[in-house]
Design an enzyme around this catalytic site. Structure first.
Site, short mmCIF file in Angstrom:
data_model
loop_
_atom_site.label_atom_id
_atom_site.label_comp_id
_atom_site.label_asym_id
_atom_site.label_seq_id
_atom_site.Cartn_x
_atom_site.Cartn_y
_atom_site.Cartn_z
N MET A 58 0.84 -1.20 0.00
CA MET A 58 0.00 0.00 0.00
C MET A 58 0.88 1.25 0.00
O MET A 58 0.39 2.36 0.27
CB MET A 58 -0.94 -0.01 1.20
CG MET A 58 -1.90 -1.20 1.14
SD MET A 58 -3.46 -0.93 1.98
CE MET A 58 -2.90 -0.67 3.63
N HIS B 81 8.91 1.14 3.41
CA HIS B 81 9.94 1.12 4.44
C HIS B 81 10.77 -0.14 4.29
O HIS B 81 10.52 -0.95 3.37
CB HIS B 81 9.30 1.23 5.83
CG HIS B 81 8.21 0.22 6.09
ND1 HIS B 81 8.44 -1.14 6.14
CD2 HIS B 81 6.87 0.37 6.31
CE1 HIS B 81 7.31 -1.78 6.39
NE2 HIS B 81 6.33 -0.89 6.48
N GLY C 239 10.73 -2.94 5.68
CA GLY C 239 9.95 -4.18 5.65
C GLY C 239 9.57 -4.53 4.22
O GLY C 239 9.71 -5.67 3.76
N HIS C 240 9.06 -3.51 3.49
CA HIS C 240 8.73 -3.72 2.08
C HIS C 240 10.00 -4.04 1.28
O HIS C 240 10.00 -4.92 0.43
CB HIS C 240 8.09 -2.47 1.49
CG HIS C 240 6.82 -2.02 2.15
ND1 HIS C 240 6.73 -0.87 2.89
CD2 HIS C 240 5.57 -2.58 2.18
CE1 HIS C 240 5.50 -0.72 3.33
NE2 HIS C 240 4.77 -1.74 2.93
N GLY D 255 4.64 -10.29 4.26
CA GLY D 255 5.38 -10.18 5.51
C GLY D 255 4.68 -10.91 6.64
O GLY D 255 3.45 -10.87 6.74
N GLN D 256 5.47 -11.50 7.50
CA GLN D 256 4.92 -12.16 8.69
C GLN D 256 4.31 -11.14 9.66
O GLN D 256 3.51 -11.48 10.52
CB GLN D 256 6.00 -12.97 9.39
CG GLN D 256 5.44 -13.85 10.50
CD GLN D 256 6.51 -14.50 11.33
OE1 GLN D 256 7.49 -14.99 10.78
NE2 GLN D 256 6.35 -14.49 12.63
N GLN E 225 -3.13 -12.13 7.91
CA GLN E 225 -3.27 -11.86 6.47
C GLN E 225 -2.51 -12.90 5.65
O GLN E 225 -3.02 -13.41 4.63
CB GLN E 225 -2.74 -10.46 6.16
CG GLN E 225 -2.58 -10.17 4.68
CD GLN E 225 -2.18 -8.75 4.43
OE1 GLN E 225 -3.01 -7.86 4.47
NE2 GLN E 225 -0.91 -8.51 4.15
N LEU F 78 8.30 -2.41 11.86
CA LEU F 78 8.13 -1.32 10.90
C LEU F 78 6.71 -1.36 10.35
O LEU F 78 6.18 -2.42 10.05
CB LEU F 78 9.12 -1.44 9.75
CG LEU F 78 10.60 -1.32 10.07
CD1 LEU F 78 11.40 -1.19 8.78
CD2 LEU F 78 10.89 -0.15 10.97
N SER F 79 6.12 -0.18 10.22
CA SER F 79 4.78 -0.06 9.65
C SER F 79 4.63 1.34 9.09
O SER F 79 5.13 2.31 9.69
CB SER F 79 3.73 -0.29 10.74
OG SER F 79 2.47 0.17 10.30
P1 AMP Z 1 1.40 -2.89 3.48
O1 AMP Z 1 1.98 -1.89 2.55
O2 AMP Z 1 1.42 -2.47 4.91
O3 AMP Z 1 0.06 -3.44 3.02
O4 AMP Z 1 2.38 -4.14 3.44
C1 AMP Z 1 2.73 -4.76 2.25
C2 AMP Z 1 3.47 -6.03 2.56
O5 AMP Z 1 4.62 -5.74 3.35
C3 AMP Z 1 2.61 -7.01 3.38
O6 AMP Z 1 2.86 -8.33 2.95
C4 AMP Z 1 3.14 -6.79 4.78
O7 AMP Z 1 2.98 -7.91 5.62
C5 AMP Z 1 4.59 -6.51 4.51
N1 AMP Z 1 5.17 -5.78 5.63
C6 AMP Z 1 4.70 -4.66 6.24
N2 AMP Z 1 5.47 -4.32 7.28
C7 AMP Z 1 6.45 -5.25 7.35
C8 AMP Z 1 7.55 -5.46 8.23
N3 AMP Z 1 7.81 -4.64 9.25
N4 AMP Z 1 8.35 -6.52 8.02
C9 AMP Z 1 8.09 -7.38 6.98
N5 AMP Z 1 7.08 -7.23 6.12
C10 AMP Z 1 6.26 -6.19 6.31
#
Ligand code: AMP
Length: 295
Positions: A30, A34, A36-37, A147-148, A153, A184-185
């Site tokens: 989305m 960061h 994580g992505h 991501g875990q 999800q 990270l978020s």
């Molecule tokens: P999002 O943009 O928050 O929808 O996340 C996109 C993908 O990145 C999803 O599969 C999340 O689980 C993963 N993700 C988000 N934050 C992290 C993180 N801190 N570590 C690993 N994967 C992450």
């Protein structure tokens, strides 16, 4: 890096690649990228000749309008990060091309979505399952990376793919954290400095419980009560749930006798955070509590 906005154009592009036998790795996001992505991008980059990513703030997975409206956006910054992480194709659709007037279809995964995030965010997983299905049909990946961090999800996506015979491998990678443990978020930017100081306590509570479990505490109530106390005493967050569950079904367990996962969600004034930790007391080579689980 190619930026593609139109779903039909994306489909044509990947169909041509597939015809040549080129394998496609895909990371749906989305945005407001960061580390994580980026960790997902890098892992997918290593394994797949073509790396596709999507940046789409999916409106139908938000249960609160205010959360959608305040979701952080930085497309320019994201494109720079995606390109430097080696993304080849970035899919950035507009809302109206994903959900045109008259859109009427939804994908529902039952069972796994009943509790936890499903209970506190009604409609959330229907939105996730629907957009993931659409994205897979548009991007046609061989492998998709999640991501875990969003544990439930990831389980829901696995179930979806199995149940609907989708020909895509789901790869789940460990949560990337700040040095102090906070997962990270994208939403972390909305934490006040004081909340940011308190937020790592959520992870500390998860670690405390998994340490207790490894030391022999098998009783879920004891672990969950301890976690609640820690979070309530040391933060201003309101706990939505803390749970100890079976990793496959996400049903609560009362006594640890094998692999288990701790899940939690807590709300600061403007930001809702989720986190999780896997406990496997029977891992060969000694007890183990970790951020990683074999999905
Ligand atoms: P999002 O943009 O928050 O929808 O996340 C996109 C993908 O990145 C999803 O599969 C999340 O689980 C993963 N993700 C988000 N934050 C992290 C993180 N801190 N570590 C690993 N994967 C992450």
């Amino acid at each position: 890096m190619e930026i593609i906005r139109d779903p039909r154009h994306m489909q044509q592009r990947v169909t041509a690649l597939r015809r040549q036998g080129t394998e496609i790795g895909f990371v749906p996001t989305m945005g407001f990228l960061h580390e994580g992505h980026l960790a997902l991008f890098r892992a997918a980059r290593r394994k797949n000749p073509i790396l596709a990513a999507s940046i789409f703030v999916n409106p139908i997975q938000f249960d609160r309008q205010a959360d959608l409206e305040t979701y952080p956006v930085d497309l320019e910054g994201d494109l720079v990060k995606a390109e430097s992480a080696g993304v080849d194709l970035v899919f950035v659709p507009e809302h109206k091309s994903m959900y045109p007037h008259g859109f009427a279809t939804g994908v529902e995964v039952e069972g796994l979505t009943r509790r936890w995030e499903g209970e506190y965010r009604p409609g959330h997983f229907r939105g996730v399952a629907t957009v993931v299905t659409k994205l897979f049909l548009i991007v046609k990946p061989h492998r998709a990376y999640f991501g875990q961090k969003d544990y439930q999800q990831a389980r829901v996506v696995q179930r979806l793919v199995r149940d609907l015979d989708m020909d895509v491998a789901i790869v789940v990678l460990p949560t990337v954290r700040e040095p102090d443990g906070l997962a990270l978020s994208s939403r972390n930017v909305h934490l006040t400095p004081e909340e940011r100081r308190q937020a790592p306590i959520l992870y500390q509570a998860l670690c405390w419980a998994s340490d207790q479990a490894r030391a022999g505490e098998q009783n879920a109530q004891a672990l969950l009560t301890g976690m609640r106390q820690m979070i309530q005493e040391k933060t201003s967050a309101t706990i939505e749930y803390v749970a100890l569950c079976a990793p496959g079904t996400l049903e609560p367990i009362e006594k640890i006798g094998g692999p288990a996962v701790l899940l939690l969600a807590a709300r600061f004034a403007q930001v809702r955070l989720i986190d999780n930790h896997v406990i496997d007391i029977h891992e060969e080579g000694g007890d183990r509590a970790s951020d990683h689980v074999d999905f």
